[in-house]
Write a protein that holds these residues in place. Structure first.
Motif, mmCIF file in Angstrom:
data_model
loop_
_atom_site.group_PDB
_atom_site.id
_atom_site.type_symbol
_atom_site.label_atom_id
_atom_site.label_comp_id
_atom_site.label_asym_id
_atom_site.label_seq_id
_atom_site.Cartn_x
_atom_site.Cartn_y
_atom_site.Cartn_z
ATOM 1 N N GLU A 171 -12.292 10.295 -19.539
ATOM 2 C CA GLU A 171 -11.287 9.786 -20.476
ATOM 3 C C GLU A 171 -9.879 10.226 -20.080
ATOM 4 O OE1 GLU A 171 -12.405 10.752 -24.453
ATOM 5 O OE2 GLU A 171 -14.117 9.368 -24.439
ATOM 6 N N LYS A 172 -9.638 10.164 -18.779
ATOM 7 C CA LYS A 172 -8.319 10.490 -18.261
ATOM 8 C C LYS A 172 -7.748 9.283 -17.522
ATOM 9 C CE LYS A 172 -8.603 15.507 -17.968
ATOM 10 N NZ LYS A 172 -8.288 16.681 -17.114
ATOM 11 N N LEU A 173 -6.456 9.355 -17.214
ATOM 12 C CA LEU A 173 -5.746 8.262 -16.571
ATOM 13 C C LEU A 173 -5.700 8.474 -15.059
ATOM 14 C CD1 LEU A 173 -3.799 5.765 -16.604
ATOM 15 C CD2 LEU A 173 -1.928 7.425 -16.915
ATOM 16 N N PRO A 174 -6.258 7.564 -14.240
ATOM 17 C CA PRO A 174 -6.139 7.688 -12.779
ATOM 18 C C PRO A 174 -4.763 7.224 -12.302
ATOM 19 C CG PRO A 174 -7.488 5.782 -13.343
ATOM 20 C CD PRO A 174 -7.133 6.454 -14.637
ATOM 21 N N ILE A 175 -4.144 8.045 -11.456
ATOM 22 C CA ILE A 175 -2.825 7.733 -10.902
ATOM 23 C C ILE A 175 -2.904 7.856 -9.389
ATOM 24 C CG2 ILE A 175 -0.382 8.372 -10.842
ATOM 25 C CD1 ILE A 175 -0.785 9.685 -13.594
ATOM 26 N N LEU A 176 -2.699 6.764 -8.692
ATOM 27 C CA LEU A 176 -2.690 6.782 -7.228
ATOM 28 C C LEU A 176 -1.264 6.878 -6.740
ATOM 29 C CD1 LEU A 176 -5.432 4.786 -7.785
ATOM 30 C CD2 LEU A 176 -5.351 4.913 -5.302
ATOM 31 N N VAL A 177 -1.042 7.750 -5.744
ATOM 32 C CA VAL A 177 0.316 7.926 -5.238
ATOM 33 C C VAL A 177 0.264 8.231 -3.753
ATOM 34 C CG1 VAL A 177 0.281 10.382 -5.881
ATOM 35 C CG2 VAL A 177 2.462 9.237 -5.489
ATOM 36 N N GLY A 178 1.170 7.612 -3.014
ATOM 37 C CA GLY A 178 1.241 7.941 -1.596
ATOM 38 C C GLY A 178 2.131 7.006 -0.823
ATOM 39 N N GLY A 179 2.498 7.460 0.363
ATOM 40 C CA GLY A 179 3.355 6.659 1.204
ATOM 41 C C GLY A 179 2.603 5.770 2.171
ATOM 42 N N THR A 180 1.270 5.902 2.233
ATOM 43 C CA THR A 180 0.487 5.054 3.132
ATOM 44 C C THR A 180 0.129 3.776 2.392
ATOM 45 O OG1 THR A 180 -0.401 7.062 4.175
ATOM 46 C CG2 THR A 180 -1.485 4.981 4.707
ATOM 47 N N SER A 181 1.048 2.835 2.412
ATOM 48 C CA SER A 181 0.849 1.581 1.682
ATOM 49 C C SER A 181 -0.361 0.819 2.188
ATOM 50 C CB SER A 181 2.099 0.698 1.796
ATOM 51 O OG SER A 181 3.212 1.337 1.210
ATOM 52 N N TYR A 182 -0.747 1.060 3.428
ATOM 53 C CA TYR A 182 -1.937 0.432 3.995
ATOM 54 C C TYR A 182 -3.159 0.756 3.137
ATOM 55 C CZ TYR A 182 -5.262 -0.863 7.698
ATOM 56 O OH TYR A 182 -6.267 -1.441 8.419
ATOM 57 N N TYR A 183 -3.268 2.000 2.676
ATOM 58 C CA TYR A 183 -4.374 2.406 1.805
ATOM 59 C C TYR A 183 -4.275 1.727 0.440
ATOM 60 C CZ TYR A 183 -5.799 6.251 4.932
ATOM 61 O OH TYR A 183 -6.251 7.000 5.983
ATOM 62 N N LEU A 184 -3.094 1.792 -0.160
ATOM 63 C CA LEU A 184 -2.931 1.239 -1.500
ATOM 64 C C LEU A 184 -3.158 -0.268 -1.506
ATOM 65 C CD1 LEU A 184 0.198 3.264 -2.678
ATOM 66 C CD2 LEU A 184 -2.193 3.668 -3.252
ATOM 67 N N ASP A 185 -2.618 -0.959 -0.503
ATOM 68 C CA ASP A 185 -2.831 -2.405 -0.423
ATOM 69 C C ASP A 185 -4.292 -2.734 -0.190
ATOM 70 O OD1 ASP A 185 -0.148 -2.634 -0.756
ATOM 71 O OD2 ASP A 185 0.257 -3.670 1.124
ATOM 72 N N GLY A 186 -4.957 -1.933 0.638
ATOM 73 C CA GLY A 186 -6.376 -2.163 0.904
ATOM 74 C C GLY A 186 -7.222 -2.029 -0.342
ATOM 75 N N LEU A 187 -6.828 -1.127 -1.230
ATOM 76 C CA LEU A 187 -7.533 -0.974 -2.497
ATOM 77 C C LEU A 187 -7.201 -2.101 -3.459
ATOM 78 C CD1 LEU A 187 -9.195 0.881 -4.490
ATOM 79 C CD2 LEU A 187 -6.979 1.811 -5.191
ATOM 80 N N LEU A 188 -5.943 -2.479 -3.495
ATOM 81 C CA LEU A 188 -5.450 -3.405 -4.509
ATOM 82 C C LEU A 188 -5.788 -4.863 -4.202
ATOM 83 C CD1 LEU A 188 -3.831 -3.449 -7.133
ATOM 84 C CD2 LEU A 188 -1.747 -3.573 -5.778
ATOM 85 N N PHE A 189 -5.724 -5.223 -2.933
ATOM 86 C CA PHE A 189 -5.918 -6.622 -2.556
ATOM 87 C C PHE A 189 -7.221 -6.778 -1.805
ATOM 88 C CE2 PHE A 189 -1.266 -5.704 -2.205
ATOM 89 C CZ PHE A 189 -0.947 -6.186 -3.472
ATOM 90 N N ASP A 190 -8.231 -7.165 -2.503
ATOM 91 C CA ASP A 190 -9.580 -7.222 -1.965
ATOM 92 C C ASP A 190 -9.643 -8.106 -0.727
ATOM 93 O OD1 ASP A 190 -12.454 -6.438 -2.710
ATOM 94 O OD2 ASP A 190 -12.602 -8.569 -2.223
ATOM 95 N N ASN A 191 -10.206 -7.514 0.347
ATOM 96 C CA ASN A 191 -10.469 -8.218 1.611
ATOM 97 C C ASN A 191 -9.223 -8.569 2.415
ATOM 98 O OD1 ASN A 191 -13.245 -8.195 1.325
ATOM 99 N ND2 ASN A 191 -13.264 -10.109 0.176
ATOM 100 N N LYS A 192 -8.044 -8.205 1.916
ATOM 101 C CA LYS A 192 -6.832 -8.578 2.653
ATOM 102 C C LYS A 192 -6.705 -7.781 3.948
ATOM 103 C CE LYS A 192 -2.504 -10.552 1.535
ATOM 104 N NZ LYS A 192 -2.871 -11.932 1.411
ATOM 105 N N LEU A 193 -7.034 -6.503 3.884
ATOM 106 C CA LEU A 193 -6.967 -5.667 5.062
ATOM 107 C C LEU A 193 -8.344 -5.214 5.514
ATOM 108 C CD1 LEU A 193 -4.030 -3.356 3.948
ATOM 109 C CD2 LEU A 193 -3.894 -5.301 5.472
ATOM 110 N N VAL A 194 -9.292 -5.202 4.595
ATOM 111 C CA VAL A 194 -10.587 -4.603 4.867
ATOM 112 C C VAL A 194 -11.364 -5.369 5.918
ATOM 113 C CG1 VAL A 194 -12.812 -4.014 3.869
ATOM 114 C CG2 VAL A 194 -10.718 -3.534 2.611
#
Length: 469
Positions: free
Chosen positions: A92-115
């Motif tokens: 029951e906590k809030l997940p917060i993702l943070v980082g400068g490696t946008s490659y990771y964040l985009d890979g998580l956020l946009f399914d199959n775009k980079l994977v």
């Protein structure tokens, strides 16, 4: 509602501090998405928050892998981050993702775009033992120019896609060919066809595990950020940067002395601060009394500052041309809020206060304001970024013989030939009588085939020439 907050931004904009502030106020836990901060130790080189600065907030995937490990591919990051998001929500906590490696964040956020691409590009995806592959095909252990020449023979499309200095990607493309018997360019073409088919059939994008998303982009204008980054490097040196780089250098030498092969094109060896000080560290070990040490040390500091500024510029370009374009395609652009961290003295007002209020509204399911109304900087940068993201990059392969650089898009080429640095190099060449006095860049650019000596020809290949038109 299953909320998730993601924080983008270039180095030096205060992402980590902002994430801690949000986690403190909204009962959150933080997931690190910075590739270098995944490595254990080296808090100065990797710019980790201290335990005091973390303020008791749980930080996941931070300092969790060994120095000899390869950086995670995006598929692995996505798998681990998705698991952590579920576990944090179960508490029951809030997940917060943070980082400068946008490659990771985009890979998580946009399914199959980079994977999909990476599943073929990475050793994890298509070959079980990279060393065995290089034993079978010795060319993979050869010099970079030999590997590139071989790739041009078997897969010229991929050879033209990569910058000649991008040894890792060039070698990986050749490894794909040897491991699968197929050209990487053909594999990627099939993947694009499958993705286009999904879009045409209006197949849904599976993002159920991520829930409702709020995105922040911490942004600082170039001049202010560059000055801040230079000061940060000076502070890092004062706080022991050279001791950390020596630690990494000694560790590398021990591995090399044991006969181990070390791939220095990736992982911690690519961290800003190590590569730039390596000449100094080598001289310190071999000739500790050398009078050149002081010059080498200062050169390392200046090179680290330059590399840090360039990396910040790269991060902004990624956000502008990749992330924003994908957000628009996924209809998530209205959830991206730019917070202006240009003036460090107004950080609390412009970043913290505005960010906290937006997060509060988001978590309470209240109406959010328009992103362009947050600040004048937000309006200017977001409007400009959306316009740029709409522009398709024009592939090319052009070489500047003066600056000894290769450019793979027309946009980057035009930016370069109109840059101050390019003009400065040309002026210096004039003074050395390397070009006629009447040469006047950038108008007097002569298109030539950079591969003529190799028997290749392409209408998109050109270079600056020493001969005037």
């Amino acid at each position: 509602m299953k909320p998730l907050i993601i924080i983008y931004g270039s180095t030096g904009t205060g992402k980590s501090d902002f994430a801690v502030e949000l986690a403190t106020r909204f009962n959150g836990e933080i997931i690190n998405a910075d590739a270098m901060q995944m490595y254990k130790g080296l808090p100065i080189i990797t710019n980790k928050l201290t335990a005091k600065e973390q303020r008791g907030i749980p930080h996941h995937i931070l300092g969790s892998i060994e120095l000899d490990e390869d950086p995670w591919v995006v598929t692995r990051f996505k798998r681990e981050a998705t698991r952590l998001i579920s576990e944090i929500r179960a508490r029951e906590k809030l997940p917060i993702l943070v980082g400068g490696t946008s490659y990771y964040l985009d890979g998580l956020l946009f399914d199959n775009k980079l994977v999909e691409k990476e599943e073929q590009e990475s050793p994890e995806g298509w070959v079980s033992n990279r060393d065995q592959l290089s034993d079978k095909y010795p060319i993979l252990k050869g010099p970079p120019d030999a590997i590139l020449k071989k790739l041009r023979e078997v897969d010229p499309v991929m050879a033209d896609r990569w910058h000649p200095n991008d040894t890792r990607k060039i070698r990986t493309s050749l490894e794909i060919y040897f491991a699968t018997g197929r050209r990487a360019s053909d594999i990627y073409a099939e993947q694009r066809s499958r993705r286009e088919s999904k879009v045409a059939n209006q197949d849904p994008t599976p993002r159920q595990n991520l829930g409702e998303i709020l995105l922040f982009w911490l942004y600082a204008r170039r001049e202010a950020l560059d000055e801040r980054l230079d000061k940060r490097v000076d502070k890092m040196v004062q706080n022991g940067l050279l001791d950390e780089t020596k630690e990494v250098y000694d560790y590398l030498q021990r591995r090399l002395a044991s006969g181990e092969t070390v791939d220095r094109s990736k992982g911690i060896w690519q961290s800003i601060g190590f590569r730039q000080f390596e000449p100094y560290l080598q001289a310190l070990k071999e000739t500790p009394e050398s009078s050149e040490l002081r010059k080498l040390k200062q050169a390392g500091i200046e090179d680290t500052k330059t590399a840090t500024r360039q990396y910040a510029k790269y991060q902004v370009r990624w956000m502008t041309y990749k992330t924003i374009s994908s957000l628009r395609e996924e209809k998530l652009l209205d959830r991206l809020y730019l917070l202006d961290s240009t003036d460090i003295h107004r950080w609390n007002e412009e970043v913290l206060a505005k960010g906290v209020e937006l997060a509060r509204r988001f978590l309470n399911d209240e109406q959010l304001p328009l992103a362009v109304d947050i600040s004048e900087t937000a309006r200017d940068v977001l409007t400009d970024s959306v316009q740029k993201s709409n522009q398709q990059a024009t592939p090319c392969r052009k070489t500047c013989d003066f600056c000894n650089k290769v450019f793979l898009t027309e946009e980057l080429w035009q930016t370069h030939i109109h840059s101050r640095k390019h003009h400065k190099v040309v002026r210096a060449a004039k003074k050395r009588s390397l070009v006629p006095a009447h040469y006047a860049p950038p108008r007097a650019l002569v298109a030539v085939d950079t591969h003529m000596s190799e028997g290749h020809s392409s209408g998109n290949e050109s270079s600056t020439s020493l001969n005037p038109p």
